[in-house]
Motif scaffolding. Structure first.
Motif, short mmCIF file in Angstrom:
data_model
loop_
_atom_site.label_atom_id
_atom_site.label_comp_id
_atom_site.label_asym_id
_atom_site.label_seq_id
_atom_site.Cartn_x
_atom_site.Cartn_y
_atom_site.Cartn_z
N GLY A 1 9.75 2.25 -15.04
CA GLY A 1 8.69 3.05 -15.64
C GLY A 1 7.30 2.76 -15.13
N PHE A 2 7.20 2.17 -13.93
CA PHE A 2 5.90 1.97 -13.31
C PHE A 2 5.34 3.31 -12.85
N LEU A 3 4.02 3.44 -12.95
CA LEU A 3 3.34 4.63 -12.45
C LEU A 3 2.56 4.26 -11.19
N ASN A 4 2.93 4.86 -10.07
CA ASN A 4 2.20 4.65 -8.81
C ASN A 4 1.31 5.87 -8.57
N ILE A 5 0.01 5.62 -8.49
CA ILE A 5 -0.98 6.71 -8.49
C ILE A 5 -1.70 6.74 -7.14
N ARG A 6 -1.83 7.95 -6.61
CA ARG A 6 -2.63 8.16 -5.39
C ARG A 6 -3.80 9.07 -5.73
N LEU A 7 -4.97 8.68 -5.23
CA LEU A 7 -6.17 9.49 -5.42
C LEU A 7 -6.36 10.41 -4.22
N ASP A 8 -7.01 11.55 -4.44
CA ASP A 8 -7.36 12.36 -3.27
C ASP A 8 -8.59 11.74 -2.60
N ALA A 9 -8.84 12.11 -1.35
CA ALA A 9 -9.89 11.46 -0.56
C ALA A 9 -11.25 11.59 -1.22
N ALA A 10 -11.53 12.75 -1.81
CA ALA A 10 -12.85 12.95 -2.43
C ALA A 10 -13.05 12.01 -3.61
N ALA A 11 -12.02 11.86 -4.44
CA ALA A 11 -12.14 10.98 -5.61
C ALA A 11 -12.31 9.53 -5.18
N ALA A 12 -11.62 9.14 -4.11
CA ALA A 12 -11.76 7.78 -3.62
C ALA A 12 -13.12 7.57 -2.95
N PRO B 1 0.81 -1.23 0.00
CA PRO B 1 0.00 0.00 0.00
C PRO B 1 0.84 1.28 0.00
N GLU B 2 2.10 1.18 0.46
CA GLU B 2 2.96 2.37 0.49
C GLU B 2 3.32 2.84 -0.92
N HIS B 3 3.10 1.98 -1.90
CA HIS B 3 3.41 2.35 -3.28
C HIS B 3 2.28 3.11 -3.96
N GLY B 4 1.21 3.40 -3.23
CA GLY B 4 0.11 4.15 -3.80
C GLY B 4 -1.19 3.38 -3.80
#
Length: 555
Positions: free
Chosen positions: A87-98, A40-43
């Motif tokens: 070249g991996f993309l690790n993406i985090r969403l903001d709380a509202a989007a989640a 989970p630390e990866h996004g």
């Protein structure tokens, strides 16, 4: 934001990057995918799109990933994008989007998890197909649970599915069944090759109630009465027991109709047209070795009798001529030898065996009590039946237990485990979440509050670590359903409900108070958490429904 929606955002960003850089957009896929990182630390989600595309368009992977990350960072709902490794993309969403996912799930209700992934496919799904010579045994019950769950999954992903039960009412097994009934009616022992068990005596008695004159007929005529009446009674019982188990079929197809409608002659003619028939020593053969079978197969014996394989050919052709482009047949553990000949048969008709015919083999099931396998039924005498299993652990536990394992693995169903009201009983563990989420809703109503208006929902308040974990689990459900349907693996749904969703909900419940304490004022956070609670109830109910298991409101 669901994973599918995020994947669309990623693909849209890729289109923008390709346009800016003058890259060939034909290299872009029709759809992208995102996955939950193991750590989970990866996004929240990860994408390998840059790695997939870099070589095709002659770009360094990390450079392409950097451009995608910059473009993604501008998208609404994306909190951050990091580049990892090559070249991996690790993406985090903001709380509202989640958090907005909770509202989307509640509003979608039973539709959440459904898709059009298999839209346009016409699939004939045949399962159970036990001959009407006795009650459905425990091996057939496994296919009843798995087959019905698979039909629900295929329909949930857009396929046009016809479920089918094929029964042999024309062969030697039926003759032995009729002789066994006649012997029971006369008070004689069962024939050496016949059927025993209390059910034989019960059916024989019922036939005599219907046709009291039967024993006054010559044996051949009496046997025919017992054949016709006995098959009808036995099959009615089979259908009734399956119905009580929650399984009904669109079509009940009897082998005799293939003979009555000259379907075997039609199939033989079609195979002759394809050039795969030859005649030798008075018999008619199908040259299945041309398509990988270990030997050619007889269709018609030298005495003029049709073989069982000839009926298999005619039945397959009948399904294809009814418009089913994919024929899926679920067979028992002792049928591995059928795969080669059936695949070759499809090729002989001019079909693509990899596309038009699937054969699934299910492994053995044992009912275990006190650590010892239960070997026989009180009524059937030689096998454990559907009724025995249901009597031992109930319909819900039986269906869940049979569907939660990969069908190519043998399983033991422990009566003590599956009747235990504890967390180590898998069906109890999942149904407890269903009941707890319903209880939270009732308790909220009792203290005078509800979720509130959808427009007033504040998803950004769902920013606790355990809320985020639960939202991620909820977001995975549509992908789980799609994979379970495409791979023909209903057990994926059961394992998701246990390992991902139920555990995440319990951790959320333990760490994030949903209901106000005492005279505490109801806040927008309470309401947001109630949305999340109700979203969990929706997904648990939807998942259990796909397995044919109830989602109780109380336990």
């Amino acid at each position: 934001m669901t994973p599918a929606e995020l994947a669309e955002v990623v693909l849209s960003a890729a289109h923008a990057v390709f346009a800016d850089r003058g890259l060939d957009r034909s290299a872009l896929p029709e759809r992208a995918t995102v996955e939950r990182p193991r750590n989970p630390e990866h996004g929240d989600y990860a994408s390998t799109l840059a790695l997939q595309l870099a070589k095709k368009v002659g770009q360094p992977p990390r450079e392409l990933a950097a451009a995608l990350a910059e473009q993604l960072g501008r998208a609404p709902g994306i909190k951050s994008v990091e580049i990892a490794g090559p070249g991996f993309l690790n993406i985090r969403l903001d709380a509202a989007a989640a958090g907005v996912l909770a509202r989307s799930i509640v509003q979608a209700g039973p539709a959440y998890g459904r898709s059009d992934r298999l839209a346009g496919e016409r699939i004939n799904l045949e399962f159970v197909s036990a001959n009407p010579t006795g009650p459905v045994h425990i091996g057939g019950v496994r296919w009843a649970a798995v087959g019905d769950a698979l039909s629900r999954l295929l329909r949930a992903t857009g396929a046009d599915v016809g479920t089918e039960y094929y029964f042999n009412d024309a062969g030697s097994q039926i003759d032995r069944f009729a002789r066994s009934l006649l012997a029971a009616a006369k008070g004689e022992p069962a024939p050496e090759d016949g059927y025993g068990g209390a059910y034989i005596a019960e059916i024989a008695a019922e036939v005599l109630t219907r046709r009291p004159d039967t024993l006054g007929l010559a044996d051949a005529a009496a046997q025919e009465v017992f054949r016709v009446e006995g098959v009808e009674l036995m099959f009615a019982e089979i259908k009734s027991s399956l119905r009580d188990f929650g399984v009904e079929f669109d079509t009940y197809f009897n082998e005799k109709s293939l003979h009555d409608r000259s379907e075997l002659d039609a199939a033989l003619a079609r195979l002759r047209e394809q050039g795969h028939i030859y005649d030798t020593e008075g018999a008619v053969w199908l040259r299945t070795t041309d398509f990988g079978d270990d030997k050619d197969r007889v269709l018609r014996k030298s005495n003029g009798e049709w073989t069982y394989f000839a009926a298999d050919c005619a039945y397959y052709l009948d399904k294809r001529e009814r418009g089913f482009e994919r024929v899926v047949i679920m067979l028992g553990a002792d049928h591995h030898g059928y795969i080669g000949r059936m695949k070759a048969m499809a090729a002989c008709f001019g079909d693509d065996p990899a596309r038009n015919l699937e054969i699934l083999i299910g492994q053995l099931v044992n009912l275990v009590r006190d650590g010892v396998p239960v070997r026989m039924s009180k009524r059937a005498g030689t096998v454990v039946t559907l009724e025995d299993l249901v009597d031992a652990i109930g319909v819900d536990a039986a269906r869940y237990a049979l569907a939660r394992y990969s069908s190519d693995s043998p399983i033991d169903i422990d009566v003590e485990l599956w009747t235990r009201a504890s967390r180590d009983n898998p069906v109890y563990y999942v149904q407890y979440v269903a009941a707890r989420t319903a209880s939270v809703g009732r308790n909220a109503a009792e203290v005078g509050f509800d979720r509130g208006d959808a427009e007033a929902f504040r998803p950004e308040l769902l920013d606790h670590e355990k809320e985020n974990e639960l939202l991620k689990a909820l977001a995975e459900f549509p992908a789980v359903v799609a994979a379970a349907a495409e791979l023909r693996e209903p057990h994926r749904v059961a394992r998701y409900l246990e390992d991902d969703l139920s555990g995440a909900y319990h951790r959320f419940y333990d760490n994030c108070r949903i209901l106000p304490r005492g005279d505490e004022e109801v806040t927008d956070l309470h309401r947001a958490r109630l949305w999340l609670n109700d979203a969990t109830r929706t997904v648990i109910a939807n998942g259990l429904h796909l397995l044919g298991v109830t989602a109780p409101e109380r336990m």
